[in-house]
Design a protein around this motif. Structure first.
Motif, PDB file in Angstrom:
ATOM      1  N   LEU A   7       0.815  -1.216   0.000  1.00 17.15           N
ATOM      2  CA  LEU A   7       0.000   0.000   0.000  1.00 17.15           C
ATOM      3  C   LEU A   7       0.847   1.264   0.000  1.00 17.15           C
ATOM      4  CD1 LEU A   7      -2.782  -1.034   2.551  1.00 17.15           C
ATOM      5  CD2 LEU A   7      -3.136  -0.516   0.132  1.00 17.15           C
ATOM      6  N   THR A   8       2.085   1.149   0.456  1.00 14.97           N
ATOM      7  CA  THR A   8       2.936   2.337   0.586  1.00 14.97           C
ATOM      8  C   THR A   8       4.081   2.352  -0.423  1.00 14.97           C
ATOM      9  OG1 THR A   8       4.272   1.218   2.282  1.00 14.97           O
ATOM     10  CG2 THR A   8       2.418   2.579   3.042  1.00 14.97           C
ATOM     11  N   GLY A   9       4.030   1.495  -1.419  1.00 16.24           N
ATOM     12  CA  GLY A   9       5.114   1.458  -2.386  1.00 16.24           C
ATOM     13  C   GLY A   9       6.444   1.102  -1.750  1.00 16.24           C
ATOM     14  N   GLU A  10       6.399   0.219  -0.746  1.00 15.76           N
ATOM     15  CA  GLU A  10       7.558  -0.282  -0.007  1.00 15.76           C
ATOM     16  C   GLU A  10       8.201   0.755   0.914  1.00 15.76           C
ATOM     17  OE1 GLU A  10      10.353  -2.426  -2.365  1.00 15.76           O
ATOM     18  OE2 GLU A  10       8.822  -3.604  -3.418  1.00 15.76           O
ATOM     19  N   ARG A  11       7.562   1.905   1.098  1.00 10.15           N
ATOM     20  CA  ARG A  11       8.129   2.937   1.974  1.00 10.15           C
ATOM     21  C   ARG A  11       7.690   2.745   3.426  1.00 10.15           C
ATOM     22  NH1 ARG A  11       5.909   5.712  -2.140  1.00 10.15           N
ATOM     23  NH2 ARG A  11       4.263   6.462  -0.750  1.00 10.15           N
ATOM     24  N   PHE A  12       6.610   2.025   3.620  1.00  8.07           N
ATOM     25  CA  PHE A  12       5.963   1.889   4.918  1.00  8.07           C
ATOM     26  C   PHE A  12       5.453   3.260   5.389  1.00  8.07           C
ATOM     27  CE2 PHE A  12       8.277  -2.079   4.566  1.00  8.07           C
ATOM     28  CZ  PHE A  12       7.291  -2.982   4.971  1.00  8.07           C
ATOM     29  N   CYS A  13       5.313   3.496   6.676  1.00  8.32           N
ATOM     30  CA  CYS A  13       4.523   4.633   7.155  1.00  8.32           C
ATOM     31  C   CYS A  13       5.378   5.679   7.877  1.00  8.32           C
ATOM     32  CB  CYS A  13       3.437   4.140   8.119  1.00  8.32           C
ATOM     33  SG  CYS A  13       2.339   2.879   7.402  1.00  8.32           S
ATOM     34  N   GLU A  14       5.050   6.933   7.609  1.00  4.41           N
ATOM     35  CA  GLU A  14       5.746   8.008   8.327  1.00  4.41           C
ATOM     36  C   GLU A  14       5.403   8.015   9.814  1.00  4.41           C
ATOM     37  OE1 GLU A  14       5.451   9.505   4.061  1.00  4.41           O
ATOM     38  OE2 GLU A  14       4.133   8.459   5.462  1.00  4.41           O
ATOM     39  N   LEU A  17       4.234  -5.353  15.876  1.00  6.07           N
ATOM     40  CA  LEU A  17       3.690  -5.073  14.545  1.00  6.07           C
ATOM     41  C   LEU A  17       3.848  -3.596  14.205  1.00  6.07           C
ATOM     42  CD1 LEU A  17       2.074  -5.998  12.053  1.00  6.07           C
ATOM     43  CD2 LEU A  17      -0.018  -5.499  13.358  1.00  6.07           C
ATOM     44  N   ALA A  18       3.491  -2.730  15.144  1.00  5.89           N
ATOM     45  CA  ALA A  18       3.607  -1.296  14.900  1.00  5.89           C
ATOM     46  C   ALA A  18       5.044  -0.908  14.584  1.00  5.89           C
ATOM     47  CB  ALA A  18       3.088  -0.518  16.113  1.00  5.89           C
ATOM     48  N   SER A  19       5.999  -1.480  15.312  1.00  7.12           N
ATOM     49  CA  SER A  19       7.411  -1.188  15.056  1.00  7.12           C
ATOM     50  C   SER A  19       7.804  -1.538  13.630  1.00  7.12           C
ATOM     51  CB  SER A  19       8.289  -1.975  16.034  1.00  7.12           C
ATOM     52  OG  SER A  19       8.096  -1.567  17.363  1.00  7.12           O
ATOM     53  N   ALA A  20       7.306  -2.686  13.161  1.00  6.54           N
ATOM     54  CA  ALA A  20       7.668  -3.157  11.822  1.00  6.54           C
ATOM     55  C   ALA A  20       7.091  -2.283  10.716  1.00  6.54           C
ATOM     56  CB  ALA A  20       7.199  -4.602  11.647  1.00  6.54           C
ATOM     57  N   LEU A  21       6.040  -1.539  11.008  1.00  5.24           N
ATOM     58  CA  LEU A  21       5.351  -0.766   9.970  1.00  5.24           C
ATOM     59  C   LEU A  21       5.881   0.647   9.813  1.00  5.24           C
ATOM     60  CD1 LEU A  21       1.646  -1.828  10.687  1.00  5.24           C
ATOM     61  CD2 LEU A  21       3.288  -2.860   9.093  1.00  5.24           C
ATOM     62  N   VAL A  22       6.795   1.050  10.704  1.00  5.26           N
ATOM     63  CA  VAL A  22       7.357   2.403  10.608  1.00  5.26           C
ATOM     64  C   VAL A  22       8.410   2.437   9.507  1.00  5.26           C
ATOM     65  CG1 VAL A  22       8.482   4.277  11.852  1.00  5.26           C
ATOM     66  CG2 VAL A  22       6.997   2.695  13.091  1.00  5.26           C
ATOM     67  N   GLY A  23       8.327   3.444   8.647  1.00  4.45           N
ATOM     68  CA  GLY A  23       9.312   3.607   7.592  1.00  4.45           C
ATOM     69  C   GLY A  23      10.567   4.305   8.079  1.00  4.45           C
ATOM     70  N   GLY A  30      13.144   6.751   9.226  1.00  3.84           N
ATOM     71  CA  GLY A  30      13.048   8.084   9.796  1.00  3.84           C
ATOM     72  C   GLY A  30      11.679   8.462  10.317  1.00  3.84           C
ATOM     73  N   GLY A  31      10.784   7.478  10.422  1.00  2.00           N
ATOM     74  CA  GLY A  31       9.427   7.765  10.878  1.00  2.00           C
ATOM     75  C   GLY A  31       9.322   7.798  12.392  1.00  2.00           C
ATOM     76  N   LYS A  32       8.076   7.878  12.867  1.00  2.00           N
ATOM     77  CA  LYS A  32       7.803   7.928  14.296  1.00  2.00           C
ATOM     78  C   LYS A  32       6.890   6.772  14.698  1.00  2.00           C
ATOM     79  CE  LYS A  32       8.230  12.790  15.720  1.00  2.00           C
ATOM     80  NZ  LYS A  32       9.038  13.289  14.636  1.00  2.00           N
ATOM     81  N   LEU A  33       7.289   6.071  15.761  1.00  2.00           N
ATOM     82  CA  LEU A  33       6.437   5.090  16.418  1.00  2.00           C
ATOM     83  C   LEU A  33       5.851   5.758  17.651  1.00  2.00           C
ATOM     84  CD1 LEU A  33       5.300   2.252  17.069  1.00  2.00           C
ATOM     85  CD2 LEU A  33       7.489   1.773  18.208  1.00  2.00           C
ATOM     86  N   VAL A  34       4.534   5.843  17.704  1.00  2.00           N
ATOM     87  CA  VAL A  34       3.845   6.518  18.800  1.00  2.00           C
ATOM     88  C   VAL A  34       3.149   5.458  19.656  1.00  2.00           C
ATOM     89  CG1 VAL A  34       2.117   8.243  19.419  1.00  2.00           C
ATOM     90  CG2 VAL A  34       3.503   8.539  17.343  1.00  2.00           C
ATOM     91  N   ILE A  63      14.321   5.534  13.632  1.00  2.00           N
ATOM     92  CA  ILE A  63      13.002   6.055  13.967  1.00  2.00           C
ATOM     93  C   ILE A  63      13.018   6.771  15.324  1.00  2.00           C
ATOM     94  CG2 ILE A  63      11.925   4.227  12.634  1.00  2.00           C
ATOM     95  CD1 ILE A  63      11.066   2.913  15.250  1.00  2.00           C
ATOM     96  N   ASP A  64      12.037   7.637  15.503  1.00  2.00           N
ATOM     97  CA  ASP A  64      11.767   8.242  16.798  1.00  2.00           C
ATOM     98  C   ASP A  64      10.661   7.445  17.480  1.00  2.00           C
ATOM     99  OD1 ASP A  64      13.577  10.287  16.324  1.00  2.00           O
ATOM    100  OD2 ASP A  64      12.047  11.604  15.461  1.00  2.00           O
ATOM    101  N   VAL A  65      10.779   7.274  18.788  1.00  2.00           N
ATOM    102  CA  VAL A  65       9.760   6.566  19.556  1.00  2.00           C
ATOM    103  C   VAL A  65       9.178   7.535  20.575  1.00  2.00           C
ATOM    104  CG1 VAL A  65       9.268   4.590  21.049  1.00  2.00           C
ATOM    105  CG2 VAL A  65      10.988   4.394  19.230  1.00  2.00           C
TER     106      VAL A  65
END
Length: 318
Positions: A197-204, A218-224, A226-230, A252-254
């Motif tokens: 769904l993200t063109g292999e970039r995963f999620c910001e 799962l949430a950790s794995a979906l962060v692209g 330089g993204g943020k895990l909240v 990533i930032d957590v």
């Protein structure tokens, strides 16, 4: 007043106790009701560090009602004002809180239940998430909190991928603006779907709103990159493990989005009142189950087990 007292694991007693008196700078509220929080479940069932009995009204923290007494030095809100409050013993007919921990409810909310504290949490989590237009945001866990965050992120111009176990939760996410929904049933299949769904970039941005180990993984794995895990889920059943190698590699930032600064919490409550009063957030679809105080145990069990159609339980006082 009547108050629920947790006298042992999964066992409340309803007792007649003295009404609390407001101290200097405090306000007493005759409660109309309070929400039941998912964070109530583990303490209700008993944790290794639990002690009994608990405080009268303890665990309740999502109350609203009418001001009925003012402590020394308090001039506002006035007696008779209808308010939401940030307090700690709202599983009772009355509770007290510092005057600054109350927010008056406008006429637009007259006669409507308003568990303000969890909506305030959603507003603060959204602010900490730093979501912008054009981003892809995955939200893992769609309940009361996840649905509101879906609405807020969508309104900000983000594309939301909602991930949750129950089909009705995914339908709720769609109603609150999610662009895509994914059933939370297969770890690797979900990762592959998000990758596509993200063109292999995963999620910001990825918001974890469950409070369990697997959804956090799962949430950790979906962060692209330089993204943020909240982390919005409340993790209270023991230590967690994290994939630090993955976190390091992706840079990533957590963000732990649980606010403990009283001023920030109050800011979230003010924003919550404004958002619901304006119609930006529709609580009607989210407040699904209502119980009297003497059925509080059932309300917490429903919060854990989520019967058909369940999103959030309220306890109301006649």
């Amino acid at each position: 007043m009547k108050a629920a007292i947790l006298v042992g694991p999964a066992r409340f007693e309803i007792a007649e106790v003295d009404r609390p008196e407001p101290g200097p700078g405090e306000v007493r509220v005759r409660l109309e009701g309070t929400g039941v929080c998912a964070s109530n479940v583990e303490p209700y069932e008993g944790q290794p560090w639990s002690s009994f009995p608990g405080a009268p009204g303890g665990l309740g923290h999502e109350g609203w009602g009418v001001v009925d007494a003012l402590g020394e030095g308090v001039t506002a809100p006035a007696i008779g004002a209808r308010v939401a409050l940030l307090s700690e013993r709202a599983f009772a007919e009355y509770d007290v809180a510092p005057a600054e921990a109350l927010v008056e409810l406008p006429e637009a909310l007259a006669g409507r239940p308003f568990p303000g504290e969890p909506v305030a949490c959603a507003m603060n989590i959204f602010r900490r998430s730093d979501i912008h237009a054009g981003q892809t945001v995955a939200i893992v866990g769609i309940g009361f909190l996840g649905a509101i965050l879906t609405r807020l992120a969508t309104d900000a111009g983000a594309r939301v991928i909602a991930i949750s176990r129950r089909p009705e939760s995914l339908a709720l996410a769609q109603a609150f603006g999610a662009a895509e929904t994914i059933a939370m049933d297969d770890h690797w299949a979900i990762i592959e779907q998000v990758k596509q769904l993200t063109g292999e970039r995963f999620c910001e941005r990825v918001i974890e709103a469950v409070g369990k180990q697997w959804p956090l993984d799962l949430a950790s794995a979906l962060v692209g990159m330089g993204g943020k895990l909240v982390v919005a889920g409340y993790h209270q059943d023991g230590p967690r493990q994290v994939n630090m190698q993955d976190w390091n590699w992706k840079g990533i930032d957590v963000v732990n989005a649980h606010e403990r600064d009283p001023a920030v919490h109050r800011q979230g409550l003010r924003e919550a009142v404004a958002a619901v009063a304006s119609g930006r957030i529709d609580l009607d679809r989210l407040l699904t189950h209502v119980y009297p105080l003497d059925r509080l145990g059932e309300a917490i069990t429903a919060t854990r087990d989520k019967p058909d159609g369940f999103v959030k339980a309220l306890v109301t006082y006649a």
